[in-house]
Design a protein around this motif. Sequence first.
Motif, mmCIF file in Angstrom:
data_model
loop_
_atom_site.group_PDB
_atom_site.id
_atom_site.type_symbol
_atom_site.label_atom_id
_atom_site.label_comp_id
_atom_site.label_asym_id
_atom_site.label_seq_id
_atom_site.Cartn_x
_atom_site.Cartn_y
_atom_site.Cartn_z
ATOM 1 N N LYS A 49 0.737 -1.209 -0.037
ATOM 2 C CA LYS A 49 0.051 0.069 0.028
ATOM 3 C C LYS A 49 0.850 1.283 -0.080
ATOM 4 C CE LYS A 49 -3.739 2.342 2.368
ATOM 5 N NZ LYS A 49 -3.604 3.384 1.781
ATOM 6 N N ALA A 50 2.042 1.049 0.858
ATOM 7 C CA ALA A 50 2.703 2.695 0.933
ATOM 8 C C ALA A 50 3.225 2.692 -0.636
ATOM 9 C CB ALA A 50 4.231 2.154 1.873
ATOM 10 N N ARG A 51 3.913 1.673 -1.365
ATOM 11 C CA ARG A 51 4.317 1.917 -2.834
ATOM 12 C C ARG A 51 3.220 2.411 -3.585
ATOM 13 N NH1 ARG A 51 6.802 -2.678 -3.589
ATOM 14 N NH2 ARG A 51 8.734 -2.040 -3.169
ATOM 15 N N SER A 52 2.028 1.906 -3.433
ATOM 16 C CA SER A 52 0.939 2.225 -4.185
ATOM 17 C C SER A 52 0.545 3.684 -3.956
ATOM 18 C CB SER A 52 -0.365 1.269 -3.947
ATOM 19 O OG SER A 52 -1.587 1.979 -4.488
ATOM 20 N N ASP A 53 0.635 4.266 -2.517
ATOM 21 C CA ASP A 53 0.381 5.467 -2.214
ATOM 22 C C ASP A 53 1.289 6.563 -2.531
ATOM 23 O OD1 ASP A 53 -1.891 4.588 -0.685
ATOM 24 O OD2 ASP A 53 -1.032 4.866 1.315
ATOM 25 N N ASP A 54 2.523 6.036 -2.692
ATOM 26 C CA ASP A 54 3.831 6.768 -3.107
ATOM 27 C C ASP A 54 3.492 7.013 -4.896
ATOM 28 O OD1 ASP A 54 4.956 7.022 -1.022
ATOM 29 O OD2 ASP A 54 6.535 5.628 -1.538
ATOM 30 N N ASP A 55 2.990 6.122 -5.573
ATOM 31 C CA ASP A 55 2.842 6.168 -6.945
ATOM 32 C C ASP A 55 1.524 7.096 -7.254
ATOM 33 O OD1 ASP A 55 4.602 4.376 -7.378
ATOM 34 O OD2 ASP A 55 3.252 2.802 -7.997
ATOM 35 N N ASP A 56 0.506 7.088 -6.184
ATOM 36 C CA ASP A 56 -0.557 8.095 -6.397
ATOM 37 C C ASP A 56 -0.024 9.655 -6.137
ATOM 38 O OD1 ASP A 56 -2.509 6.210 -6.940
ATOM 39 O OD2 ASP A 56 -2.842 6.063 -5.110
ATOM 40 N N ALA A 57 0.771 9.711 -5.273
ATOM 41 C CA ALA A 57 1.428 10.907 -4.895
ATOM 42 C C ALA A 57 2.128 11.630 -5.936
ATOM 43 C CB ALA A 57 2.366 10.998 -3.599
ATOM 44 N N VAL A 58 3.132 10.715 -6.454
ATOM 45 C CA VAL A 58 3.751 11.057 -7.710
ATOM 46 C C VAL A 58 3.217 11.610 -8.952
ATOM 47 C CG1 VAL A 58 5.358 10.288 -9.542
ATOM 48 C CG2 VAL A 58 5.994 9.858 -6.982
ATOM 49 N N SER A 110 13.759 11.434 -12.430
ATOM 50 C CA SER A 110 13.092 10.557 -11.565
ATOM 51 C C SER A 110 12.139 9.860 -12.552
ATOM 52 C CB SER A 110 12.420 11.047 -10.245
ATOM 53 O OG SER A 110 11.281 11.756 -10.354
ATOM 54 N N PHE A 111 11.275 10.610 -13.343
ATOM 55 C CA PHE A 111 10.565 9.702 -14.279
ATOM 56 C C PHE A 111 11.214 9.038 -15.458
ATOM 57 C CE2 PHE A 111 7.285 13.256 -13.527
ATOM 58 C CZ PHE A 111 6.644 12.689 -12.201
ATOM 59 N N ALA A 112 12.368 9.513 -15.985
ATOM 60 C CA ALA A 112 13.102 9.089 -17.068
ATOM 61 C C ALA A 112 13.684 7.449 -16.488
ATOM 62 C CB ALA A 112 14.263 9.758 -17.532
ATOM 63 N N GLN A 115 12.474 6.209 -11.046
ATOM 64 C CA GLN A 115 12.621 6.547 -9.517
ATOM 65 C C GLN A 115 11.729 7.652 -8.734
ATOM 66 O OE1 GLN A 115 14.629 4.384 -7.719
ATOM 67 N NE2 GLN A 115 15.147 2.919 -9.746
ATOM 68 N N PRO A 116 10.590 7.282 -9.011
ATOM 69 C CA PRO A 116 9.627 8.537 -8.349
ATOM 70 C C PRO A 116 9.784 8.694 -6.884
ATOM 71 C CG PRO A 116 8.422 6.436 -8.648
ATOM 72 C CD PRO A 116 9.854 6.171 -9.138
ATOM 73 N N ARG A 117 10.449 7.771 -5.931
ATOM 74 C CA ARG A 117 10.706 8.151 -4.726
ATOM 75 C C ARG A 117 11.495 9.372 -4.683
ATOM 76 N NH1 ARG A 117 8.794 7.989 -0.158
ATOM 77 N NH2 ARG A 117 9.974 7.328 1.561
ATOM 78 N N LYS A 118 12.377 9.588 -5.581
ATOM 79 C CA LYS A 118 13.432 10.758 -5.616
ATOM 80 C C LYS A 118 12.484 12.070 -5.726
ATOM 81 C CE LYS A 118 17.086 13.193 -6.058
ATOM 82 N NZ LYS A 118 17.682 13.932 -4.717
ATOM 83 N N ALA A 125 11.362 17.835 1.137
ATOM 84 C CA ALA A 125 12.425 18.417 1.683
ATOM 85 C C ALA A 125 12.224 20.043 1.415
ATOM 86 C CB ALA A 125 13.798 18.228 0.845
ATOM 87 N N TRP A 126 11.728 20.453 0.324
ATOM 88 C CA TRP A 126 11.232 21.744 0.016
ATOM 89 C C TRP A 126 10.259 22.108 0.961
ATOM 90 C CZ3 TRP A 126 13.969 25.633 -1.779
ATOM 91 C CH2 TRP A 126 14.680 25.324 -2.905
ATOM 92 N N ARG A 127 9.348 21.256 1.007
ATOM 93 C CA ARG A 127 8.161 21.569 2.209
ATOM 94 C C ARG A 127 8.606 21.877 3.348
ATOM 95 N NH1 ARG A 127 2.098 20.821 1.895
ATOM 96 N NH2 ARG A 127 1.504 20.834 4.302
ATOM 97 N N ASN A 128 9.490 20.864 4.007
ATOM 98 C CA ASN A 128 9.995 21.036 5.327
ATOM 99 C C ASN A 128 10.688 22.108 5.523
ATOM 100 O OD1 ASN A 128 9.144 18.285 5.901
ATOM 101 N ND2 ASN A 128 10.984 17.414 5.631
ATOM 102 N N SER A 129 11.385 22.731 4.537
ATOM 103 C CA SER A 129 12.049 23.996 4.885
ATOM 104 C C SER A 129 10.948 25.310 4.896
ATOM 105 C CB SER A 129 13.128 24.326 3.363
ATOM 106 O OG SER A 129 13.965 23.080 3.312
ATOM 107 N N ALA A 130 10.062 25.011 4.048
ATOM 108 C CA ALA A 130 8.937 26.093 4.022
ATOM 109 C C ALA A 130 8.410 26.088 5.349
ATOM 110 C CB ALA A 130 7.961 25.782 3.092
#
Length: 154
Positions: A49-58, A110-112, A115-118, A125-130
Amino acid sequence: MTLLAPPRRRRIIQSSDLSRHAKDVFAAAEQEPLEVTRRDGAPLVLTTKARSDDDDAVLDIAAELIAAVTVNEHLPLHERLAIPYPWIAMLSRDDQRQFAREIVEVARGSFALRQPRKLLLEMQAWRNSAEAIAAGWAAAEPELLQEPVVVEKP
């Protein structure tokens, strides 16, 4: 000449293996998606499910990036990205521009490379900075200690 990403290769298992060796198949699916072949239907992909959720987020990020790149072309990209990602307003103007450049570059790479996790890590990381800036972490200089603090070994 544009090189296309290589076709995704998955480990293939038979649906009978899933019923006979469920524990082993589930353990393998936690490591990588598995293609489950069936005699009576189309193959299925078994993943976490985590991998599927990551795919949806990407896919969500990709949709927002495509929309930002293709609409309101008279606005700078960082201003277009502020619509789906209003938190970038917490960043300096230079950081907003850097975010826009980097997130598009990372998305393309990452799409090429499939490696969508990148992309997810870069966006987080950018959101954490904000969030840190919004919380005031960048407002004050850190207080430096005059003498080092000695601690015991754990």
